[in-house]
Design a protein around this motif. Sequence first.
Motif, short mmCIF file in Angstrom:
data_model
loop_
_atom_site.label_atom_id
_atom_site.label_comp_id
_atom_site.label_asym_id
_atom_site.label_seq_id
_atom_site.Cartn_x
_atom_site.Cartn_y
_atom_site.Cartn_z
N SER A 84 0.79 -1.21 0.13
CA SER A 84 -0.13 -0.01 -0.04
C SER A 84 0.86 1.21 0.11
O SER A 84 2.15 1.25 0.00
CB SER A 84 -0.78 0.12 1.33
N GLU A 86 0.75 5.73 0.57
CA GLU A 86 0.01 7.07 0.88
C GLU A 86 0.63 8.34 0.63
O GLU A 86 2.04 8.20 0.44
CB GLU A 86 -0.50 7.01 2.49
N THR A 87 0.25 9.41 0.49
CA THR A 87 0.93 10.62 0.14
C THR A 87 0.64 11.73 1.03
O THR A 87 -0.49 11.78 1.59
CB THR A 87 0.57 11.12 -1.28
N TYR A 94 5.71 10.20 -0.80
CA TYR A 94 5.03 8.79 -0.79
C TYR A 94 5.82 8.09 0.05
O TYR A 94 6.96 8.03 0.38
CB TYR A 94 5.10 8.54 -2.23
#
Length: 545
Positions: A84, A86-87, A94
């Motif tokens: 996975s 996320e940013t 990232y």
Amino acid sequence: MKTNARKLVQWLVALVLTFAVILPAVSVSAQDENVLRVQTEVEIASLDPNIATDGTSMEAIAAIQEGLMTRDTEGNFVEAAADSYETNEDETVYTFKLREDAVWSNGTPVTAHDFVFGWQRLVDPETAAEYSFILDTAGVNNAAAVTAGDVDKSELGIVAIDDYTLEVTLDRPTPYFLSLLAFTPLFPINQEFYESTNGQFATSPETTISNGAFILSGYTPAGATTDLTKNTDYYDVDNISLEGIRFQVIKDSQQSVLAYQTDQLDVTNITGEQVQLFSADPEFRSVEQGYMWFISPNQLSENIANQDLRLALGKAFDREVIATNVLKDGSLPAGYFVPQLLAEGPDGTDYREAAGRDLMVSNVEEAQAHLEAAKEALGVDTFEIGLLIEDTESSINVAQSLEAQIETNLPGVDIQIEQTPKKNRLDRMREGDFDLGLTRWGPDYADPTTYLQLLVTDSSYNDQRYSNEEFDAGYEAIQTGDLVLDQEARFDKMIEMEKLALSEGGVLPIYQAASAVLVKSNVDQIGFYTTGTPRIFKYAEKTAN
């Protein structure tokens, strides 16, 4: 297949036997039933993800390794080594969580440290990787500075927070960043294994390590056959149907069709007359590609430095003749450098439609006028010009057409075709040992800069040694300057840059490629793509006949 096609194949087989033309050796046995046999026109030059530059090598690498992202069976970019991500709010940081069930083929876990080592090695000046620029293109912080030797590679914007957490920092938002993570130069490298190979990394099965769906079981650099075997330790092995893949180099299309018809191949390219012959066959496919074929004029070569001579050469041949009469595979004549259907502008218009298609077209009168200007400027009446090509059938056919047309339309110009294996062609062009080079480029990502970058003065892929301060300034503005976030102005500037380079004969475009292939009816799920790796065989299926 139509009756006349079968009769012709039978006749060709008889002809081959009569003249003792021997097909490349391919062993076929019971255990090969679920091995995909793929013909390639050129040898696999390298299996080092940091070093490989050609599509054929990248296809093999993508089968034995994978990056943070990959493509699914629908062609979508999805997580691979990453479980996975996320940013932050502006998408400049990232954070990837890596899957903990991924292992290398020697049993060691795939960790965030492998990506740090691989990416740092890619931009390290000592590696001298031609794709070192790609991390700067991706926007990774300090990538350009590391490549230039201005800062240490440890300052690259990638950090292993822990074994399974990777943080990447960009110096600007990059819309195509995630898609680049499926591209082979950005794959991980296990440092301990790499160092154990004593400078022979990825040159044999023993010095190659895999984290992908297949492992390397047979290979010599630039060899005729490369064999891959299913990786039983791959985390997604249950969804891998093939037991293996064999890449077989057959440069002559007649021989490859014969091998296909005698069940020695499952996938083969076809060209010229064969396309017309097999176009109605249910196993025929015409695959649009993003590849642009062009003449690279080496501006360090004394005569080629003359702009009028370059433009004379670029306008002296008919692109329609080459696409329609020589290739006959659906390729498009191209008076442009950035392909169609690559990227869209802010209003949804295809870049190629907005920029126009006729930036450099055949015009014999203009070509001859440029030639006279070149003769006057250089003080000579004749030119002997080398045309460096690779020894594939399609390249030879295109080169012969170019030679005939240019010599007919430009009195005093003598084209000398120099034929060599692809690896040698690439090496010579890299070293500047050529006049004209017949070459191609495939898009790494869906943005015109994937082509425009080839014309930047310091680009590692600027084999033509084109240099223009205005072009360089424009590239800086669209990549890191004041146009980065102004999408309309950025789009307009890229069109302006392409027109500028072609007006100076920076490159001489010929055609946008299409691939005519035969694929056995019992083979499915091969991924054909116009950006990144041309073909993905990971999820291919081959059922029993």
